[in-house]
Design a protein around this motif. Structure first.
Motif, PDB file in Angstrom:
ATOM      1  N   ALA A   1      36.999  -5.247  -5.622  1.00  0.00           N
ATOM      2  CA  ALA A   1      35.950  -5.522  -6.609  1.00  0.00           C
ATOM      3  C   ALA A   1      36.553  -6.161  -7.854  1.00  0.00           C
ATOM      4  O   ALA A   1      37.756  -6.072  -8.101  1.00  0.00           O
ATOM      5  CB  ALA A   1      35.211  -4.240  -6.974  1.00  0.00           C
ATOM      6  N   SER A   2      35.705  -6.784  -8.673  1.00  0.00           N
ATOM      7  CA  SER A   2      36.180  -7.431  -9.898  1.00  0.00           C
ATOM      8  C   SER A   2      35.060  -7.479 -10.916  1.00  0.00           C
ATOM      9  O   SER A   2      33.875  -7.353 -10.583  1.00  0.00           O
ATOM     10  CB  SER A   2      36.671  -8.853  -9.597  1.00  0.00           C
ATOM     11  N   THR A   3      35.421  -7.658 -12.183  1.00  0.00           N
ATOM     12  CA  THR A   3      34.441  -7.792 -13.262  1.00  0.00           C
ATOM     13  C   THR A   3      34.627  -9.139 -13.941  1.00  0.00           C
ATOM     14  O   THR A   3      35.684  -9.767 -13.854  1.00  0.00           O
ATOM     15  CB  THR A   3      34.588  -6.675 -14.312  1.00  0.00           C
ATOM     16  N   ALA A   4      33.585  -9.584 -14.638  1.00  0.00           N
ATOM     17  CA  ALA A   4      33.643 -10.844 -15.382  1.00  0.00           C
ATOM     18  C   ALA A   4      32.674 -10.782 -16.546  1.00  0.00           C
ATOM     19  O   ALA A   4      31.642 -10.103 -16.478  1.00  0.00           O
ATOM     20  CB  ALA A   4      33.304 -12.021 -14.474  1.00  0.00           C
ATOM     21  N   SER A   5      33.020 -11.468 -17.626  1.00  0.00           N
ATOM     22  CA  SER A   5      32.143 -11.592 -18.791  1.00  0.00           C
ATOM     23  C   SER A   5      31.599 -13.015 -18.813  1.00  0.00           C
ATOM     24  O   SER A   5      32.365 -13.981 -18.836  1.00  0.00           O
ATOM     25  CB  SER A   5      32.912 -11.293 -20.079  1.00  0.00           C
ATOM     26  N   LEU A   6      30.282 -13.145 -18.787  1.00  0.00           N
ATOM     27  CA  LEU A   6      29.629 -14.449 -18.732  1.00  0.00           C
ATOM     28  C   LEU A   6      28.970 -14.768 -20.063  1.00  0.00           C
ATOM     29  O   LEU A   6      28.548 -13.871 -20.795  1.00  0.00           O
ATOM     30  CB  LEU A   6      28.561 -14.476 -17.635  1.00  0.00           C
ATOM     31  N   SER A   7      28.859 -16.049 -20.384  1.00  0.00           N
ATOM     32  CA  SER A   7      28.208 -16.442 -21.628  1.00  0.00           C
ATOM     33  C   SER A   7      27.548 -17.798 -21.461  1.00  0.00           C
ATOM     34  O   SER A   7      28.069 -18.681 -20.767  1.00  0.00           O
ATOM     35  CB  SER A   7      29.218 -16.490 -22.781  1.00  0.00           C
ATOM     36  N   TRP A   8      26.394 -17.946 -22.090  1.00  0.00           N
ATOM     37  CA  TRP A   8      25.675 -19.218 -22.075  1.00  0.00           C
ATOM     38  C   TRP A   8      26.403 -20.236 -22.937  1.00  0.00           C
ATOM     39  O   TRP A   8      27.023 -19.884 -23.943  1.00  0.00           O
ATOM     40  CB  TRP A   8      24.266 -19.012 -22.608  1.00  0.00           C
ATOM     41  N   SER A   9      26.305 -21.480 -22.554  1.00  0.00           N
ATOM     42  CA  SER A   9      26.887 -22.551 -23.348  1.00  0.00           C
ATOM     43  C   SER A   9      25.906 -23.711 -23.432  1.00  0.00           C
ATOM     44  O   SER A   9      25.269 -24.064 -22.428  1.00  0.00           O
ATOM     45  CB  SER A   9      28.201 -23.032 -22.728  1.00  0.00           C
ATOM     46  N   GLY A  10      25.783 -24.290 -24.603  1.00  0.00           N
ATOM     47  CA  GLY A  10      24.947 -25.472 -24.773  1.00  0.00           C
ATOM     48  C   GLY A  10      25.721 -26.759 -24.594  1.00  0.00           C
ATOM     49  O   GLY A  10      25.175 -27.852 -24.797  1.00  0.00           O
ATOM     50  N   LYS A  11      26.981 -26.654 -24.182  1.00  0.00           N
ATOM     51  CA  LYS A  11      27.805 -27.845 -23.976  1.00  0.00           C
ATOM     52  C   LYS A  11      27.427 -28.555 -22.675  1.00  0.00           C
ATOM     53  O   LYS A  11      26.687 -28.024 -21.847  1.00  0.00           O
ATOM     54  CB  LYS A  11      29.287 -27.455 -23.929  1.00  0.00           C
ATOM     55  N   ASN A  12      27.971 -29.726 -22.497  1.00  0.00           N
ATOM     56  CA  ASN A  12      27.825 -30.431 -21.244  1.00  0.00           C
ATOM     57  C   ASN A  12      28.490 -29.620 -20.135  1.00  0.00           C
ATOM     58  O   ASN A  12      29.512 -28.971 -20.353  1.00  0.00           O
ATOM     59  CB  ASN A  12      28.466 -31.816 -21.343  1.00  0.00           C
ATOM     60  N   LYS A  13      27.943 -29.667 -18.926  1.00  0.00           N
ATOM     61  CA  LYS A  13      28.462 -28.850 -17.834  1.00  0.00           C
ATOM     62  C   LYS A  13      29.928 -29.153 -17.526  1.00  0.00           C
ATOM     63  O   LYS A  13      30.654 -28.289 -17.015  1.00  0.00           O
ATOM     64  CB  LYS A  13      27.619 -29.045 -16.584  1.00  0.00           C
ATOM     65  N   SER A  14      30.377 -30.376 -17.813  1.00  0.00           N
ATOM     66  CA  SER A  14      31.777 -30.719 -17.559  1.00  0.00           C
ATOM     67  C   SER A  14      32.724 -29.951 -18.471  1.00  0.00           C
ATOM     68  O   SER A  14      33.923 -29.869 -18.200  1.00  0.00           O
ATOM     69  CB  SER A  14      31.987 -32.222 -17.746  1.00  0.00           C
TER      70      SER A  14
END
Length: 562
Positions: free
Chosen positions: A34-47
């Motif tokens: 198993a693993s954990t991750a911290s996700l966050s929204w970004s308004g940048k270009n997907k690249s």
């Protein structure tokens, strides 16, 4: 190849599925993959996305974005019901992913829990059996039901519009921004009722350590928000509750000192309707082009609720909330202070409700004032709900004072909710402390084996936190396959075993004399199952050879699990 292969019928095959479960308890994620991750929204270009932003985008697209409208296209259609599994994704999230080797075909509902330490706090999280996660220490029993929340403007996605110059769809600034005067757009609210909400010259502010969005008035004296009229947003003799958060700034305190009056929420004034002769917009011939177009006409003067604020310095510095209802003849109102100067910079929860024949005001879960509702007739109309303004019968609105609409320190609102029920003291306390009004703090996707903590208070739990324990029970779907292979007394009367050949080599086809007599019967040692193309699929070995019978049919049963 008669005599070598025998075709099985459907009656010869029996397939029986069953489930097996295994309990996992661990403090070491690596030991179970198993693993954990911290996700966050970004308004940048997907690249330019970071790993966490890419994962956020993927989870948002697959499981959260437009969830109610697009449910028919989602893979988990039969496994999740939107009325029982609450899905709202804010600007960041914490994810726990399990290995399919350990969760099998699914994590068994009602059998998942984890404990996480972050800073000085320890959080115990469990699932409710419907795909929601909740804090065990808070519980889930003293919250109102999501089905009773007829209006909810969090706004969940407000964080995407804190910069109105940014086109977050492409990750770059607008060439010609459509929001030069503020946010102007019609969207759905965050409730299951999908109310149409229209913003006029608003802005969005992140003004809490939890990252929740506030609707601001953008320094515009004509800024407002309207919610399209619906019959269930009117309340006559029915109980109902309205709640919201606000965070007063320095300018709000200045406005209080002016002792003015402003409006938080109203449902009154005008309505959209077909013109009727003498009404405003209706005094023209039906032969005139557009005569039957919708227009603004005065609504019934009765209203189910009006919330207004008045600055008061008669005994200290206070903001007095006035909660009113009007049945066309009688006004019922209750007033109470929801602000003192010590509240500047703090997150304040306000709740008003009609409970039986009482009108009540609560601040941060504590009753401020209560009075009797003396209305006796229907308190309803066809007006839209308006935030920050009061609509007049001719369709115009009042103009707000500068200190009240100030971007940085005026009156901003978050987590506006209307419920078609009154609440107990325990429910009011829970709603006041929960931010979101309901118990879920995230989701577990049983079939996919991962957990997402989405609630503003919990969405950063894995960012700097440590896992103390993890417990879940898996489900492995196992299929028992049973094949009944029957040979009659006159079938399979020969053998290809080289020991039955005159010269025991595979190249020699002559059968030994002892195998040519009528009394000879071969011994069965191995049974094979083949497909229609002659490919060997399954081999069954007998514990000891069995002589083929000359008198009766013989049935061999092959069982194996997949």
């Amino acid at each position: 190849m008669s005599g070598i292969f025998k075709k099985l019928s459907a009656q010869d095959v029996k397939i029986t599925p069953f489930e097996a479960h295994k309990q996992y308890n661990t403090v070491d994620l690596g030991s179970i993959g198993a693993s954990t991750a911290s996700l966050s929204w970004s308004g940048k270009n997907k690249s330019e996305f970071s790993t966490g932003s890419r994962q956020y985008y993927q989870i948002d697209k697959l499981y959260y974005r437009n969830y109610i409208e697009e449910r028919a296209h989602r893979l988990e259609l039969d496994d999740a019901t939107y009325t029982t599994q609450e899905r709202r994704l804010y600007q960041s999230a914490s994810v726990l992913s399990l290995s399919q080797k350990t969760f099998g075909s699914e994590v068994q509902p009602n059998h998942f829990s984890l404990t996480v330490s972050n800073g000085a706090f320890t959080y115990s999280i469990a699932d409710d059996g419907f795909g929601n996660l909740y804090d065990i220490n808070v519980g889930k029993d003293n919250f109102p039901n999501e089905d009773n929340r007829v209006l909810y403007i969090s706004p969940v996605n407000g964080f995407k519009r804190t910069d109105l110059n940014l086109d977050y769809e492409i990750g770059d600034n607008y060439v010609n921004t459509p929001f030069s005067n503020g946010y102007n757009k019609s969207v759905y609210d965050d409730s299951y009722f999908r109310n149409t909400v229209t913003y006029y010259n608003n802005n969005f502010i992140i003004a809490s350590k939890y990252g929740i969005s506030f609707i601001g008035q953008n320094n515009k004296d004509n800024s407002k928000v309207t919610i399209e009229n619906r019959s269930y947003l009117n309340f006559n003799n029915d109980d109902f509750t309205i709640s919201f958060y606000y965070k007063p700034g320095v300018q709000f305190n200045t406005w209080v000192l002016s002792e003015g009056t402003e409006y938080i929420l109203t449902k009154e004034g005008a309505q959209n309707t077909t013109p009727l002769g003498t009404q405003i917009g209706g005094s023209f011939s039906l032969s005139t082009s557009g005569a039957l177009d919708l227009t603004t006409t005065p609504s019934n003067p009765a209203y189910p609720y009006r919330l207004s604020l008045t600055g008061d310095t008669s005994s200290g510095i206070k903001a007095i909330l006035n909660f009113e209802r009007y049945d066309g003849n009688t006004v019922s109102s209750v007033t109470g202070s929801i602000y003192t100067i010590s509240d500047v910079g703090k997150l304040i929860h306000v709740l008003v409700q009609k409970k039986g024949n009482l009108l009540e005001i609560y601040k941060n879960g504590v009753l401020v004032e209560s009075t009797t509702d003396v209305t006796t007739k229907a308190c309803q109309n066809k007006s839209d709900i308006t935030l920050f303004k009061k609509q007049n019968p001719d369709g115009s609105y009042n103009i707000s004072e500068n200190d009240f609409i100030d971007n940085a320190g005026g009156f901003n609102i978050s987590q506006l909710q209307i419920w078609n029920q009154s609440m107990t003291n325990n429910q009011i306390a829970m709603v006041s402390e929960s931010l979101t009004g309901t118990y879920p703090v995230g989701n577990i996707f049983y079939d996919n084996g991962f957990v997402v903590l989405t609630h503003p208070r919990y969405m950063g739990l894995f960012d700097g936190g440590s896992l103390d324990s993890l417990s879940y029970k898996n489900t492995h779907l196992i299929t028992e396959n049973e094949y009944q292979c029957t040979m009659t007394e006159d079938e399979f009367e020969f053998t290809t075993n080289i020991s039955a050949r005159r010269i025991p080599f595979s190249d020699n086809d002559e059968i030994a004399n002892f195998a040519t007599g009528s009394n000879f019967k071969p011994y069965i040692t191995t049974i094979g199952l083949y497909d229609n193309d002659g490919n060997l699929l399954v081999v069954g070995k007998l514990a000891q050879p069995i002589k083929a019978s000359s008198e009766t049919d013989t049935t061999f049963v092959i069982r194996f699990d997949t």
